[in-house]
Design an enzyme around this catalytic site. Structure first.
Site, PDB file in Angstrom:
ATOM      1  N   HIS A 165       0.840  -1.207   0.000  1.00 35.78           N
ATOM      2  CA  HIS A 165       0.000   0.000   0.000  1.00 35.78           C
ATOM      3  C   HIS A 165       0.874   1.254   0.000  1.00 35.78           C
ATOM      4  O   HIS A 165       0.631   2.198  -0.777  1.00 35.78           O
ATOM      5  CB  HIS A 165      -0.910  -0.027   1.232  1.00 35.78           C
ATOM      6  N   GLU A 166       1.893   1.277   0.850  1.00 34.56           N
ATOM      7  CA  GLU A 166       2.760   2.451   0.933  1.00 34.56           C
ATOM      8  C   GLU A 166       3.618   2.608  -0.308  1.00 34.56           C
ATOM      9  O   GLU A 166       3.826   3.724  -0.797  1.00 34.56           O
ATOM     10  CB  GLU A 166       3.633   2.373   2.192  1.00 34.56           C
TER      11      GLU A 166
ATOM     12  N   HIS B 155       1.582   4.270  -2.876  1.00 33.38           N
ATOM     13  CA  HIS B 155       1.532   5.725  -2.707  1.00 33.38           C
ATOM     14  C   HIS B 155       2.718   6.378  -3.423  1.00 33.38           C
ATOM     15  O   HIS B 155       2.566   7.392  -4.115  1.00 33.38           O
ATOM     16  CB  HIS B 155       1.587   6.096  -1.223  1.00 33.38           C
TER      17      HIS B 155
ATOM     18  N   GLU C 268      -6.519   6.990  -1.188  1.00 27.07           N
ATOM     19  CA  GLU C 268      -6.380   5.807  -0.346  1.00 27.07           C
ATOM     20  C   GLU C 268      -6.985   4.577  -1.041  1.00 27.07           C
ATOM     21  O   GLU C 268      -6.437   3.483  -0.962  1.00 27.07           O
ATOM     22  CB  GLU C 268      -7.054   6.032   1.010  1.00 27.07           C
TER      23      GLU C 268
END
Length: 301
Positions: free
Chosen positions: A144-145, A148, A223
């Site tokens: 997930h990071e 980003h 997100e």
């Protein structure tokens, strides 16, 4: 929770108002006419983008200093080696340069990404996450990071904030001039005095709050995109499992405000509070992943 939201908004508004005061002083020093909208817009853009881009440039330094994290340069144990190698593998799959990897001491289950560009970034996880999550769940959080970073979210957020800051500074002065002129009756020598600057100060707060709503809306939208990227890099079921673990155990974030929007999780309140939150509800994020999985299954079928 409301106290934390209020503090976050107050900090951002205080910075904006401070820059606005400096802009007003320079406006007077350089003799920028209240009616010279072109030059006023240029000055507003310089301050609007200057503040957000400077914050972006020092984001990694701020994150390291405020969290007191340990950077993994040479892994000291098997756990650090797994963490480093997982981020390295995901970064290669996402087509970005290897981020710096760090661990910061905090009881919460959280992680964040920051940095001035896709190829100059930092991914950090809390000790609480490493204790509470199994390897599959932690892999999904890292994915997930990394997503980003690969999506360029830090740069995009800085640019959006720069645009919004510009219009807050500019519109506060344009509208302030109109209101001050109305109050003074547009008489000779009226306008541009203390009343004008008091009006601008109030308008910057109002417009700043409206700008925060737009910024937080975009933050919530990205997100969902980072969750989809995490599902692609680590697997959809791992991503869902990680979010479900967060939903069961999530507490108040201790991340500094500069990187809180890039954490894996955040709280959402009812009603107006939701407008100022950086993360959508975890239940909505989980459902979005399940809906995407169901849609993919229909297409394959």
């Amino acid at each position: 929770m409301f106290k934390r939201i209020a503090l976050f908004l107050a900090t951002n508004l205080a910075v904006m108002v401070l820059l606005g005061i400096v802009l007003s002083v320079l406006q007077g020093v350089f003799g920028v006419s209240l009616g010279n909208n072109g030059l006023l817009l240029v000055m507003a853009a310089v301050f609007g983008f200057g503040g957000s881009l400077f914050s972006l440039a020092i984001s990694k330094w701020v994150a390291k200093r405020t969290t007191g994290m340990h950077l993994i340069e040479q892994p000291r144990n098997e756990g650090e080696a797994w963490l480093y190698n997982t981020v390295k593998r995901q970064a290669e799959a996402a087509g970005i340069r290897m981020p710096e990897v760090g661990i910061y001491d905090a009881p919460e289950i959280n992680a964040f990404a920051t940095g001035p560009s896709r190829n100059n970034s930092l991914v950090a996880v809390s000790t609480g996450l490493l204790r509470a999550m199994d390897r599959d769940e932690a892999e999904a959080v890292l994915a997930h990071e990394v997503s980003h970073v690969a999506n360029g979210d830090m740069v995009t957020m800085a640019l959006i904030q720069g645009v919004l800051n510009t219009f807050v500074f500019y519109l506060a002065r344009v509208v302030g001039r109109i209101v001050d002129g109305f109050i003074s009756g547009n008489r000779e020598g009226g306008g541009g005095g203390l009343a004008y600057y008091a009006i601008v100060f109030a308008l910057e707060i109002v417009f700043g709050l409206l700008a925060s709503v737009i910024t937080m809306w975009f933050s919530r939208w990205r997100e969902f995109r980072a969750d989809a990227g995490g599902a692609h890099l680590a697997g959809r079921e791992k991503m869902i499992s990680a979010l479900e673990k967060l939903a069961r155990t999530y507490g108040q974030s201790t991340l500094p405000s500069q990187v809180r929007a890039f954490g894996i999780s955040g709280s959402v309140g009812p009603g107006l509070k939701r407008l100022f939150m950086s993360h959508p509800p975890l239940a909505e994020r989980i459902q979005a992943l399940r809906d995407a999985s169901a849609s993919a299954g229909v297409v394959r079928g």
